[in-house]
Design a protein around this motif. Structure first.
Motif, short mmCIF file in Angstrom:
data_model
loop_
_atom_site.label_atom_id
_atom_site.label_comp_id
_atom_site.label_asym_id
_atom_site.label_seq_id
_atom_site.Cartn_x
_atom_site.Cartn_y
_atom_site.Cartn_z
N ASP B 196 0.70 -0.96 0.02
CA ASP B 196 0.31 -0.05 0.16
C ASP B 196 0.85 1.19 -0.13
OD1 ASP B 196 -2.06 2.00 0.25
OD2 ASP B 196 -2.54 1.57 1.79
N GLU B 197 1.01 2.16 -1.14
CA GLU B 197 2.23 2.94 -1.62
C GLU B 197 3.39 2.96 -0.48
OE1 GLU B 197 0.58 6.08 -2.84
OE2 GLU B 197 -1.58 6.11 -2.37
N PRO B 198 3.93 1.74 -0.70
CA PRO B 198 4.83 2.00 0.60
C PRO B 198 6.53 2.64 0.62
CG PRO B 198 5.21 -0.22 -1.28
CD PRO B 198 4.37 0.60 -1.73
N THR B 199 6.41 3.24 -1.31
CA THR B 199 7.57 3.95 -1.25
C THR B 199 7.48 5.65 -1.30
OG1 THR B 199 7.13 3.61 -3.94
CG2 THR B 199 8.70 2.51 -2.46
N THR B 200 5.48 6.05 -1.08
CA THR B 200 5.16 7.33 -0.85
C THR B 200 5.57 8.13 0.12
OG1 THR B 200 3.17 6.30 -1.81
CG2 THR B 200 3.38 8.89 -0.93
N ALA B 201 6.09 7.94 1.08
CA ALA B 201 6.65 9.09 2.07
C ALA B 201 8.28 8.94 1.97
CB ALA B 201 6.01 8.22 3.16
N LEU B 202 8.48 8.57 0.95
CA LEU B 202 10.28 8.26 1.07
C LEU B 202 10.80 8.91 0.28
CD1 LEU B 202 10.68 4.58 0.27
CD2 LEU B 202 10.97 5.51 3.05
N ASP B 203 11.66 9.42 0.41
CA ASP B 203 13.07 10.87 -0.58
C ASP B 203 13.23 9.96 -2.04
OD1 ASP B 203 13.00 12.86 1.28
OD2 ASP B 203 14.52 11.57 2.51
N ALA B 204 13.43 10.56 -2.49
CA ALA B 204 13.40 10.38 -4.33
C ALA B 204 14.56 8.89 -4.47
CB ALA B 204 13.87 11.71 -5.58
N THR B 205 15.97 9.62 -3.56
CA THR B 205 16.91 8.46 -3.80
C THR B 205 16.31 7.27 -3.34
OG1 THR B 205 18.34 9.23 -2.25
CG2 THR B 205 18.55 10.86 -4.22
N VAL B 206 15.69 7.51 -1.92
CA VAL B 206 15.48 5.91 -0.97
C VAL B 206 14.64 5.59 -2.32
CG1 VAL B 206 14.62 5.30 0.70
CG2 VAL B 206 16.60 7.20 0.03
N GLN B 207 13.52 6.19 -2.43
CA GLN B 207 11.96 5.77 -3.27
C GLN B 207 12.39 4.61 -4.10
OE1 GLN B 207 8.63 7.77 -4.33
NE2 GLN B 207 8.68 7.49 -6.82
N ILE B 208 13.63 5.39 -4.98
CA ILE B 208 13.82 4.35 -6.36
C ILE B 208 14.80 2.93 -5.70
CG2 ILE B 208 16.46 5.68 -6.34
CD1 ILE B 208 15.40 5.40 -9.40
N GLN B 209 15.66 3.43 -5.02
CA GLN B 209 16.24 1.79 -4.23
C GLN B 209 15.29 0.94 -3.65
OE1 GLN B 209 18.52 2.73 -1.23
NE2 GLN B 209 20.06 4.87 -2.08
N VAL B 210 14.34 1.58 -2.85
CA VAL B 210 13.17 0.56 -2.75
C VAL B 210 12.18 -0.44 -3.81
CG1 VAL B 210 10.98 0.06 -0.87
CG2 VAL B 210 12.74 1.67 -0.26
N LEU B 211 12.07 0.69 -4.88
CA LEU B 211 11.25 0.06 -6.09
C LEU B 211 12.47 -0.98 -6.53
CD1 LEU B 211 9.54 3.16 -7.38
CD2 LEU B 211 8.55 1.35 -6.08
N VAL B 212 13.84 -0.68 -6.65
CA VAL B 212 14.65 -1.99 -7.52
C VAL B 212 14.49 -3.18 -6.40
CG1 VAL B 212 16.59 -1.99 -8.04
CG2 VAL B 212 15.79 -0.03 -9.11
N LEU B 213 14.43 -2.49 -5.11
CA LEU B 213 14.60 -3.58 -4.74
C LEU B 213 12.88 -4.46 -4.96
CD1 LEU B 213 16.30 -5.46 -1.82
CD2 LEU B 213 14.29 -4.16 -0.16
N LEU B 214 12.37 -4.71 -4.21
CA LEU B 214 11.09 -4.80 -4.60
C LEU B 214 11.27 -5.62 -6.18
CD1 LEU B 214 8.04 -2.97 -2.89
CD2 LEU B 214 9.34 -4.50 -2.27
#
Lengths: 355, 337, 299
Positions: B196-214
Motif C-alpha cells: 500500500d503505497e510503500p514508497t510514497t513517503a520516501l525521499d526520491a533517492t530512497v524510493q528508487i532503491q526500494v522500488l528496485v529492491l521490491l
C-alpha cells in the motif's frame, strides 16, 4: 497558449510605492543564516549536541522570479522557510527585504515583513483551523492588521472567488467539508489576504492528487502574473520544481550544494548530489526502467553531519580532500550557477577537479 | 449507442480464471455510518496470475486501498459491508472466518504499508519481530527463527545485518525501516504481497532503491504483488498489469505499456496530461477540471462524466462496462462501444 | 486546449442528497441526538436539577423542622412518603433540598477550577519555556497529594461550611484541568494553522482567542464534565466527615453520616441519600462519556 512572462531585468521601472527598492534590488537577501536546534539530555538538561538544520546559508531572491528549493527530508528546507518568516528565530545571519534589513533599528519591522511575505503550508488536516469557517480563516490576517470585520469578510469572499471557489457555497464551510485541492485554494487565499509581495510555498502541492495538483499549479502561475508575486517554491518533487521555477537551489543536510538557473541545473548539473537526485526521477515509460539506484543509503542524520563535504558518505567520487575540507559554494559557469564541490574547483586537489 | 447495462454486474471472466492466484469478482465495499453510506468500491473484478505484479492506480478516495484491504479483510466488520467473491490461492477469502484469516495473513498473504511504524512494533527489536513471525507461522525453533531473520535482512539489503537484528525500529533511518518492514512481510515466503503505497513517503533517492529492491525480490521469490499507488511513474517502474481506479470502479485495465503509452480512458489520459514534467515550462498544464465525486451520493452513469471532455449523452445513463480496446486492454468508456 | 478554468468549483454541486453543512458543535449535537443512552441520563440529570431548583415548591415539609415523635419512621408512614430521619425530619423534603447543596458542591468547584486551571494551562501551553515550567511544576506539587486527602486537609484548615468545602474542591481540581488544558494547547500550538496565524502577525492574545480556545475547549470540557461526578462524591465525603456542609442544612453526604445511627433500625432510610449520590454521580459520568464519544470523532 502564451508562455509565462520572463522576468525583464533590462528595463527597470521608475520607483513607485509598490516597489520601493527598485527593480534591481533583490527581493530577499539572505546572509549566513544559521539555526542549530540544541539537543538536551539528562536531568540537568545539558546540551549534548545540535541538529544543524540550517548551516550558514546565503542566497538572494530576485523580484518577480520563482526560486525553487529542493532537497530530501532533513535537508532543512522547511526550517529555512520558517526562518525566513521569523516563525523560528535564527541563531545568526541577516535577512534583507527589498533593501531593508529585517528587525533592525532602521529597517523593516517584523510586522511589516509578515505583511509583505506570506507562507502557504502543505495541505493537511491542520493547515486550516478546523473550528473556523474558511472565510474567517482568510479574514483573520486583515483583521489583525486593523481592517474592519465586515470589510475583511468581503475581502475574504473576493479572494475565495479569485482562487476559484464560489464564496457563497464555500465561504461558510468548515475545512473538513472541503477536498484537499479546495483546502489548498483556501490556504492560498489566506496567504494573499495581506497583499504580500513574496509567497513562500512549503510543499504547497505535495499532498495533492496529480489531477488536482495541476489545477493548483495553474492557479499559482496565474496569481503570480496578476499580483506581481515573487515565489519561493519548496518541494521534493523535481518535476514540479522544474516546471515552475526560474532558478533552483539544491540543499543537502542544511547547506546549499548547488544553485543556478533551472535550465543549467537540470541540463548541466555540477554537483554529484544534484545529479543523483535528477537520476532518481522515474520515467513514465515502462521500457525505461531503472535497474541500479543512482546512489545508495539514506540522507545521514543532521545531528552529526559528516566532516568536510557532507555528501561524501554517499558520493562515489569521494576522496581524502572531501573528508578534510568543506567545499565552498563557488561559481561554476558564469556568475549565476554555483556549486559546492571540490571537483568544480581546479585548485582543490581533487583528482577529478576541472575548471 | 445502446448497450446492455446488465453486463456491468457480470464482468467477463478472464480466460485464465482457473489458474489464477487471485480472483476477485464483483467486489463491493460499503462503509455504513449513521449519517451516510459510502460506496467505496463498486463492482471491481480482476485476476492475478502467480508471480505477476498488478498496480492499482488511483487518487485518494478512488477505492484502491479499500480494495486491497478488503482482500485481507482488514476493514472493521461493524461498519463495513462487503459483497462479491474473493479467492487467494485455495482460500475463498470472501467466505473465510476471522480465525482462518489470521492464519492466512502473514503466511499466504503479507502486506507492507506507507508508514513502516504502523506494522513494526516500536518496543521490540527488529530481529525479534521477524523471528517471532517465522516461529509463529512455521512452528520452528528459536535458533532457526533468528537464522531466518538474519537471512531476510541480508536479502532486503540492510547493511551490517547482524548489528541491525538488535536495533529498535526508531533507531533505523526511513529507508532501512522500510526494508525491515519488507523483511517482516517476506518472513514466511508469502505467495501474494500487498503493497500500500510503500514508497510514497520516501525521499526520491530512497524510493528508487526500494522500488528496485521490491522488483528484484518479486522476481527472485516469484511472488505475486498487488501494488497500490497514486503515482503513474511508480507503476511504470514495477507493474506488469495496471488497473486504473476512479470512484470505486476499475476504469482501465491492461498491460502496463499499453495503459501508460496508449491509454484509452479519458481519465487515464487526463492523469497523464496533468502529470507535470519539465518540458511543459511556461505553459499552463492541461488539468482535469473539477474534483472526484462524493462517494456518499449514488450517481447515475459514468462517474467521470462530469469532468470528461469527450462526454456524450449516453454516458449519463448507465455505468459503462469494461470494453475491449485491444487484446488484454480494456476501458470502461463508451467511446469504445 | 481545454485548460482547467478557475471556476471549476463555482457551479453549485448537487448538495441536496448530502449531509448538510455543519459546524463542529452542530455535528456534535447531531451525534448526541442518536445516542439514546446519553440522552436518557441527560434527562435524569435534568430532572434532578429541576427537582433541586424547585425544592421549595415541591417539598411537602420544612426540611429542618424536627419532631421527636416521628423519628426514624419507615417510608409511607403517615404523610412522610420516604419516611423520617433520626430527628424526625421529612426524608423527601431533605433529599430535595439536599440535592441543591450536593449539586452546587458538584458543579461550582468544577466550573471555578475549569476557569482558573484552563487559563493557567492555556497560558503555560502557549507561552512554553520557563512560564510553562513554573506553572506546571507548581501544579505537580499540588497534584502529588491524593485528592481526598488534599480536600480534607484544606477544608480542615479553613474550617467547615459549604463555601470552604467548595473552595477546597476547586483547589483540588485545578491541577488536573490545568494539565489537560496545557497538553491540548501544546499540541494545537505546533499546528500549521497556528503558525499561519503567527505569520499573519497575530498577537498572542488574538491567536489564543481565535485559534487556540476553540480547539482546546473540547478536551477540557469533556474532562471537566467527568469531574462533576467526582466532585459530588468528594463533596458528600467532606460533609460525611463533618468538613463540608454544616447541620442542620440538608446535604446528601451529611444525611448519610447522621443516618448511620439508624442503620440497624431503618436500613432503607440510610440507603436513600446514598442512592441519590449514586444516581446523580453515575448520570454525570455516563453523560460525560457520551459527550466524549460525540466530540472525539473527527469530521
Amino acid at each position: 497558449m502564451k508562455p509565462m512572462a520572463e522576468t525583464d531585468f533590462a528595463n527597470p521601472l521608475p520607483i513607485n510605492t509598490e516597489d520601493p527598492g527598485g527593480r534591481q534590488q533583490p527581493m530577499l537577501l539572505v546572509q549566513s543564516l544559521q539555526k542549530h536546534f540544541p539537543i538536551k539530555s539528562g536531568i540537568l538538561q545539558r546540551q549534548t549536541g545540535a541538529v544543524r538544520a540550517v548551516d550558514d546559508i546565503s542566497f538572494s531572491v530576485l523580484k518577480g522570479e520563482t526560486l525553487g528549493i529542493v532537497g530530501e527530508s532533513g535537508c532543512g528546507k522547511s526550517t529555512l522557510a520558517r526562518l525566513l518568516m521569523h516563525l523560528i528565530i535564527a541563531d545568526s545571519g541577516t535577512l534583507v527585504f527589498d533593501g531593508d534589513p529585517v528587525s533592525e533599528m532602521r529597517g523593516i519591522s517584523l510586522r511589516d515583513l509578515r505583511k509583505n511575505m506570506q507562507m502557504v503550508f502543505q495541505d493537511s488536516y491542520f493547515s486550516l483551523n478546523p473550528r473556523l469557517p474558511v472565510r474567517n480563516s482568510i479574514a483573520y490576517g486583515p483583521i489583525v492588521h486593523g481592517m474592519g470585520k465586515i470589510e475583511a469578510q468581503r475581502l475574504a469572499n473576493d479572494l475565495l472567488n479569485r482562487v476559484g471557489l464560489n464564496s457563497e457555497i464555500f465561504g461558510a464551510r468548515y475545512p473538513h467539508e472541503l477536498s484537499g485541492a479546495q483546502k489548498q485554494r483556501v490556504n492560498i487565499a489566506r496567504a494573499l489576504a495581506l497583499t504580500p509581495r513574496v509567497l513562500i510555498l512549503d510543499e504547497a502541492v505535495s499532498a495533492l492528487d496529480k489531477s488536482v495538483e495541476a489545477q493548483v499549479l495553474n492557479l499559482l502561475n496565474e496569481l503570480k502574473r496578476d499580483f506581481n508575486l515573487t515565489y519561493l517554491f519548496i518541494s521534493h518533487d523535481l518535476n514540479v520544481v522544474q516546471y515552475i521555477s526560474d532558478r533552483v537551489l539544491v540543499m543537502y543536510l542544511g547547506q546549499i550544494v548547488e544553485i543556478g538557473p533551472v535550465e543549467e541545473i537540470y541540463n548541466k548539473p555540477r554537483h554529484p548530489y544534484t545529479r543523483a537526485l535528477l537520476h532518481s526521477r522515474l520515467s513514465m515509460n515502462p521500457a525505461d526502467r531503472v535497474n541500479e539506484p543512482p546512489i545508495g543509503g539514506d540522507p545521514p542524520n543532521p545531528i552529526n553531519p559528516p566532516s568536510g563535504c557532507r555528501f561524501r558518505t554517499r558520493c562515489v567520487f569521494a576522496e581524502g580532500v572531501c573528508e578534510s575540507m568543506q567545499p565552498k559554494l563557488d561559481n561554476v559557469a558564469g556568475d549565476r550557477h554555483l556549486a559546492a564541490c571540490h571537483m568544480t574547483n581546479p585548485s582543490s586537489g581533487h583528482s577529478k577537479a576541472t575548471s | 449507442m445502446a448497450y446492455d447495462t446488465n453486463t456491468v454486474e457480470a464482468s467477463p471472466a478472464p480466460p485464465d480464471a482457473g489458474t489464477a492466484l487471485v480472483e476477485v469478482r464483483d467486489l463491493g465495499v460499503e462503509f455504513v455510518s449513521r449519517e451516510s453510506t459510502t460506496c467505496a468500491v463498486n463492482g471491481v473484478s480482476f485476476s492475478l496470475a502467480p508471480g505477476e505484479v498488478l498496480c492499482i492506480i488511483g487518487e485518494s478516495g478512488s477505492g484502491k486501498s479499500v480494495t486491497m484491504r478488503a482482500l485481507m479483510k482488514l476493514h472493521p466488520p461493524k461498519y463495513t459491508r462487503i459483497s462479491g467473491y474473493m479467492r487467494v490461492g485455495d482460500h475463498e477469502v470472501s467466505a473465510c472466518s476471522e480465525r482462518e484469516m489470521r492464519s492466512i495473513r502473514g503466511s499466504q498473504i503479507s502486506m507492507i504499508f506507507q508508514e513502516p511504524m504502523t506494522s513494526l512494533d516500536p518496543v521490540y527489536r527488529i530481529g525479534d519481530q521477524i523471528a517471532e513471525t517465522v516461529i509463529r507461522h512455521k512452528k520452528c525453533s528459536r535458533a532457526e527463527g533468528y537464522a531466518r531473520a538474519l537471512e531476510l535482512l541480508k536479502l532486503v539489503g540492510v547493511p551490517s545485518p547482524e548489528r541491525r537484528l538488535n536495533a529498535y525500529p526508531h533507531e533505523l533511518s526511513g529507508g532501512l525501516r522500510q526494508r525491515a518492514m519488507i523483511a517482516v512481510a517476506l518472513s514466511c515466503s508469502p505467495t501474494l504481497l500487498l503493497a500500500d503505497e510503500p514508497t510514497t513517503a520516501l525521499d526520491a533517492t530512497v524510493q528508487i532503491q526500494v522500488l528496485v529492491l521490491l522488483r528484484r525480490l518479486q522476481q527472485e521469490l516469484g511472488m505475486a504483488v498487488i501494488f497500490v499507488t497514486h503515482d503513474l511513474s511508480v507503476a511504470a517502474q514495477i507493474a506488469d498489469k495496471v488497473a486504473v481506479m476512479y470512484a470505486g470502479r476499475i476504469v482501465e485495465y491492461g498491460p502496463v505499456a499499453k495503459v501508460l503509452q496508449h491509454s484509452a480512458h479519458p481519465y487515464t489520459k487526463g492523469m497523464l496530461a496533468s502529470t507535470v514534467s519539465g518540458h511543459m515550462r511556461g505553459q499552463a498544464i492541461e488539468a482535469i477540471p473539477g474534483s472526484p465525486p462524493d462517494m456518499r451520493v449514488r450517481m447515475e452513469g459514468c462517474s467521470f462524466a462530469p469532468r470528461c471532455k469527450s462526454v456524450m449523452p449516453a454516458c449519463r445513463q448507465g455505468t459503462p462496462p469494461l470494453l475491449t480496446v485491444s487484446h488484454g486492454h480494456e476501458a470502461a468508456c463508451l467511446n469504445f462501444a | 486546449m481545454s485548460v482547467a478554468s478557475l471556476s471549476d468549483f463555482t457551479a453549485a454541486p448537487a448538495k441536496d442528497k448530502l449531509p448538510p453543512v455543519r459546524g463542529y458543535w452542530a455535528s456534535v449535537g447531531n451525534r448526541l441526538r442518536y445516542d439514546y443512552l446519553t440522552l436518557f441520563f441527560l434527562s435524569v440529570i435534568a430532572i434532578i436539577v429541576l427537582l433541586a431548583i424547585f425544592a421549595p415548591f415541591i417539598a411537602p415539609f420544612d426540611p429542618t423542622k424536627s419532631s421527636m415523635a416521628y423519628r426514624l419512621k419507615a417510608p409511607g408512614f403517615r404523610n412522610f412518603i420516604l419516611g423520617t430521619d433520626e430527628l424526625g425530619r421529612d426524608m423527601l423534603s431533605r433529599l430535595l433540598w439536599g440535592g441543591r447543596t450536593s449539586l452546587l458542591m458538584g458543579i461550582v468547584p468544577v466550573c471555578l477550577a475549569t476557569l482558573i486551571g484552563g487559563a493557567l494551562g492555556v497560558t503555560a501551553g502557549f507561552i512554553g519555556g520557563r512560564t510553562n515550567t513554573l506553572i506546571m511544576r507548581t501544579m505537580d506539587v499540588i497534584f502529588a497529594f491524593p485528592s481526598v486527602l488534599l480536600a480534607v486537609a484544606i477544608s480542615g484548615t479553613l474550617g467547615g461550611g459549604a463555601k470552604n468545602g467548595m473552595l477546597a474542591l476547586t483547589l483540588v481540581f485545578i491541577p488536573s484541568i490545568c494539565r489537560v488544558a496545557e497538553s491540548a494547547t501544546t499540541q494545537v500550538r505546533a499546528l500549521d494553522f497556528v503558525e499561519a496565524a503567527r505569520a499573519s502577525g497575530g498577537s498572542t492574545v488574538s491567536i489564543i482567542r481565535t485559534h487556540i480556545l476553540g480547539n482546546v475547549l473540547g478536551p477540557v470540557f469533556i474532562f471537566a464534565s467527568s469531574l462533576i461526578s467526582v466532585s459530588i462524591l468528594l463533596g458528600s465525603g467532606l460533609s460525611f466527615l463533618g468538613l463540608g456542609v454544616e447541620p442542620p442544612t440538608p446535604d446528601w453526604g451529611l444525611m448519610l453520616s447522621t443516618l448511620r445511627a439508624g442503620i440497624y433500625t431503618q436500613p432503607l432510610l440510610c440507603a436513600l441519600p446514598g442512592a441519590a449520590i449514586f444516581i446523580t454521580s453515575l448520570s454525570f459520568n455516563l453523560v460525560s462519556d457520551g459527550l466524549r464519544q460525540a466530540m472525539d470523532v473527527k469530521s
